[in-house]
Motif scaffolding. Structure first.
Motif, PDB file in Angstrom:
ATOM      1  N   LEU A   1      34.098 -40.079  39.537  1.00  0.00           N
ATOM      2  CA  LEU A   1      33.169 -40.293  40.642  1.00  0.00           C
ATOM      3  C   LEU A   1      33.350 -39.186  41.664  1.00  0.00           C
ATOM      4  CD1 LEU A   1      33.747 -43.227  39.456  1.00  0.00           C
ATOM      5  CD2 LEU A   1      32.895 -44.015  41.622  1.00  0.00           C
ATOM      6  N   THR A   2      32.253 -38.713  42.192  1.00  0.00           N
ATOM      7  CA  THR A   2      32.289 -37.736  43.270  1.00  0.00           C
ATOM      8  C   THR A   2      31.761 -38.422  44.519  1.00  0.00           C
ATOM      9  OG1 THR A   2      31.892 -35.950  41.697  1.00  0.00           O
ATOM     10  CG2 THR A   2      31.536 -35.459  44.027  1.00  0.00           C
ATOM     11  N   LEU A   3      32.618 -38.481  45.555  1.00  0.00           N
ATOM     12  CA  LEU A   3      32.281 -39.136  46.817  1.00  0.00           C
ATOM     13  C   LEU A   3      32.429 -38.147  47.959  1.00  0.00           C
ATOM     14  CD1 LEU A   3      34.536 -42.266  46.304  1.00  0.00           C
ATOM     15  CD2 LEU A   3      32.073 -42.258  46.114  1.00  0.00           C
ATOM     16  N   ARG A   4      31.873 -38.495  49.080  1.00  0.00           N
ATOM     17  CA  ARG A   4      32.087 -37.674  50.272  1.00  0.00           C
ATOM     18  C   ARG A   4      33.540 -37.807  50.722  1.00  0.00           C
ATOM     19  NH1 ARG A   4      27.665 -35.155  51.828  1.00  0.00           N
ATOM     20  NH2 ARG A   4      25.659 -36.121  51.404  1.00  0.00           N
ATOM     21  N   ILE A   5      34.057 -36.775  51.367  1.00  0.00           N
ATOM     22  CA  ILE A   5      35.477 -36.689  51.703  1.00  0.00           C
ATOM     23  C   ILE A   5      35.905 -37.739  52.729  1.00  0.00           C
ATOM     24  CG2 ILE A   5      35.223 -34.999  53.562  1.00  0.00           C
ATOM     25  CD1 ILE A   5      37.986 -34.773  50.975  1.00  0.00           C
ATOM     26  N   TYR A   6      34.997 -38.223  53.564  1.00  0.00           N
ATOM     27  CA  TYR A   6      35.384 -39.128  54.648  1.00  0.00           C
ATOM     28  C   TYR A   6      35.571 -40.575  54.210  1.00  0.00           C
ATOM     29  CZ  TYR A   6      30.288 -39.783  54.818  1.00  0.00           C
ATOM     30  OH  TYR A   6      28.966 -40.014  54.500  1.00  0.00           O
ATOM     31  N   HIS A   7      35.291 -40.916  52.969  1.00  0.00           N
ATOM     32  CA  HIS A   7      35.532 -42.278  52.503  1.00  0.00           C
ATOM     33  C   HIS A   7      37.016 -42.475  52.228  1.00  0.00           C
ATOM     34  CE1 HIS A   7      31.403 -43.408  52.385  1.00  0.00           C
ATOM     35  NE2 HIS A   7      31.085 -42.407  51.579  1.00  0.00           N
ATOM     36  N   ASP A   8      37.553 -43.575  52.735  1.00  0.00           N
ATOM     37  CA  ASP A   8      38.969 -43.890  52.588  1.00  0.00           C
ATOM     38  C   ASP A   8      39.205 -44.588  51.251  1.00  0.00           C
ATOM     39  OD1 ASP A   8      41.657 -44.343  53.086  1.00  0.00           O
ATOM     40  OD2 ASP A   8      41.276 -46.186  54.202  1.00  0.00           O
ATOM     41  N   VAL A   9      39.545 -43.812  50.232  1.00  0.00           N
ATOM     42  CA  VAL A   9      39.817 -44.348  48.906  1.00  0.00           C
ATOM     43  C   VAL A   9      41.311 -44.211  48.658  1.00  0.00           C
ATOM     44  CG1 VAL A   9      39.316 -44.195  46.441  1.00  0.00           C
ATOM     45  CG2 VAL A   9      37.549 -43.620  48.106  1.00  0.00           C
ATOM     46  N   ARG A  10      41.921 -45.299  48.187  1.00  0.00           N
ATOM     47  CA  ARG A  10      43.363 -45.313  47.912  1.00  0.00           C
ATOM     48  C   ARG A  10      43.609 -45.585  46.435  1.00  0.00           C
ATOM     49  NH1 ARG A  10      44.940 -49.214  52.979  1.00  0.00           N
ATOM     50  NH2 ARG A  10      44.088 -47.858  54.593  1.00  0.00           N
ATOM     51  N   ASP A  11      44.835 -45.315  46.007  1.00  0.00           N
ATOM     52  CA  ASP A  11      45.202 -45.545  44.610  1.00  0.00           C
ATOM     53  C   ASP A  11      45.167 -47.012  44.223  1.00  0.00           C
ATOM     54  OD1 ASP A  11      45.578 -42.857  44.202  1.00  0.00           O
ATOM     55  OD2 ASP A  11      47.721 -42.921  44.616  1.00  0.00           O
ATOM     56  N   THR A  12      45.307 -47.897  45.190  1.00  0.00           N
ATOM     57  CA  THR A  12      45.339 -49.333  44.904  1.00  0.00           C
ATOM     58  C   THR A  12      43.951 -49.964  44.914  1.00  0.00           C
ATOM     59  OG1 THR A  12      45.706 -49.781  47.249  1.00  0.00           O
ATOM     60  CG2 THR A  12      47.659 -49.608  45.834  1.00  0.00           C
ATOM     61  N   ASP A  13      42.929 -49.192  45.222  1.00  0.00           N
ATOM     62  CA  ASP A  13      41.569 -49.724  45.326  1.00  0.00           C
ATOM     63  C   ASP A  13      40.949 -49.950  43.955  1.00  0.00           C
ATOM     64  OD1 ASP A  13      41.836 -49.589  48.029  1.00  0.00           O
ATOM     65  OD2 ASP A  13      40.542 -47.850  48.298  1.00  0.00           O
ATOM     66  N   ARG A  14      39.853 -50.683  43.979  1.00  0.00           N
ATOM     67  CA  ARG A  14      39.053 -50.940  42.788  1.00  0.00           C
ATOM     68  C   ARG A  14      37.619 -50.537  43.120  1.00  0.00           C
ATOM     69  NH1 ARG A  14      38.274 -57.117  40.714  1.00  0.00           N
ATOM     70  NH2 ARG A  14      36.842 -57.260  42.439  1.00  0.00           N
ATOM     71  N   ILE A  15      36.939 -49.935  42.172  1.00  0.00           N
ATOM     72  CA  ILE A  15      35.559 -49.507  42.384  1.00  0.00           C
ATOM     73  C   ILE A  15      34.661 -50.296  41.445  1.00  0.00           C
ATOM     74  CG2 ILE A  15      33.955 -47.574  42.196  1.00  0.00           C
ATOM     75  CD1 ILE A  15      36.268 -45.764  43.085  1.00  0.00           C
ATOM     76  N   THR A  16      33.597 -50.858  41.998  1.00  0.00           N
ATOM     77  CA  THR A  16      32.643 -51.617  41.211  1.00  0.00           C
ATOM     78  C   THR A  16      31.365 -50.793  41.084  1.00  0.00           C
ATOM     79  OG1 THR A  16      33.550 -53.694  42.039  1.00  0.00           O
ATOM     80  CG2 THR A  16      31.377 -53.789  41.050  1.00  0.00           C
ATOM     81  N   TRP A  17      30.913 -50.638  39.845  1.00  0.00           N
ATOM     82  CA  TRP A  17      29.690 -49.885  39.561  1.00  0.00           C
ATOM     83  C   TRP A  17      28.971 -50.568  38.410  1.00  0.00           C
ATOM     84  CZ3 TRP A  17      29.028 -46.075  35.345  1.00  0.00           C
ATOM     85  CH2 TRP A  17      27.791 -45.429  35.404  1.00  0.00           C
ATOM     86  N   ARG A  18      27.717 -50.909  38.617  1.00  0.00           N
ATOM     87  CA  ARG A  18      26.882 -51.579  37.625  1.00  0.00           C
ATOM     88  C   ARG A  18      27.527 -52.850  37.055  1.00  0.00           C
ATOM     89  NH1 ARG A  18      24.099 -46.787  34.021  1.00  0.00           N
ATOM     90  NH2 ARG A  18      22.992 -45.809  35.740  1.00  0.00           N
ATOM     91  N   GLY A  19      28.175 -53.608  37.938  1.00  0.00           N
ATOM     92  CA  GLY A  19      28.760 -54.878  37.542  1.00  0.00           C
ATOM     93  C   GLY A  19      30.104 -54.788  36.843  1.00  0.00           C
ATOM     94  N   ARG A  20      30.638 -53.597  36.689  1.00  0.00           N
ATOM     95  CA  ARG A  20      31.935 -53.415  36.046  1.00  0.00           C
ATOM     96  C   ARG A  20      32.945 -52.908  37.064  1.00  0.00           C
ATOM     97  NH1 ARG A  20      31.046 -50.771  30.128  1.00  0.00           N
ATOM     98  NH2 ARG A  20      30.555 -52.731  29.106  1.00  0.00           N
TER      99      ARG A  20
END
Length: 105
Positions: A61-80
């Protein structure tokens, strides 16, 4: 970074542990932000785990730099749901690449 390539909507979620009524811990996922991203499939595989077929694939995934994403996070995309494996900041282009893998539940 060009905004026109951010075509997919993804949700970044963070784990929140709370106490249950019986004193145990409960894991819930809190939404941090809903944003646009560029999603590219990195790899896919089929494997047998514990006598069961598991379909695993990885996305970048390519996101803008200002989003606070951490190693412990989970990303949901298209229900997965996808587990964050690696975050590669690219400050010179005002973006970050997040390498993820599918969570088989």
């Amino acid at each position: 970074m060009r905004a026109g390539v951010l075509t997919e909507v993804v949700t970044i979620e963070r784990p929140a542990i709370s106490r249950s009524g019986y004193g145990g811990n409960e894991l819930a996922w809190e939404v941090v932000t809903i944003t646009r991203a560029r999603v590219e499939f990195a790899s896919g595989d089929r494997a047998a785990e514990n006598g069961e077929m598991v379909w695993a694939h990885a996305c970048t995934l390519t996101l803008r730099i200002y989003h606070d994403v951490r190693d412990t996070d989970r990303i949901t995309w298209r229900g997965r749901h996808y587990r964050v494996r690696f975050i590669e900041p690219q400050p010179h282009e005002q973006r970050q690449r997040v390498i993820t893998e599918l969570i088989n539940e």
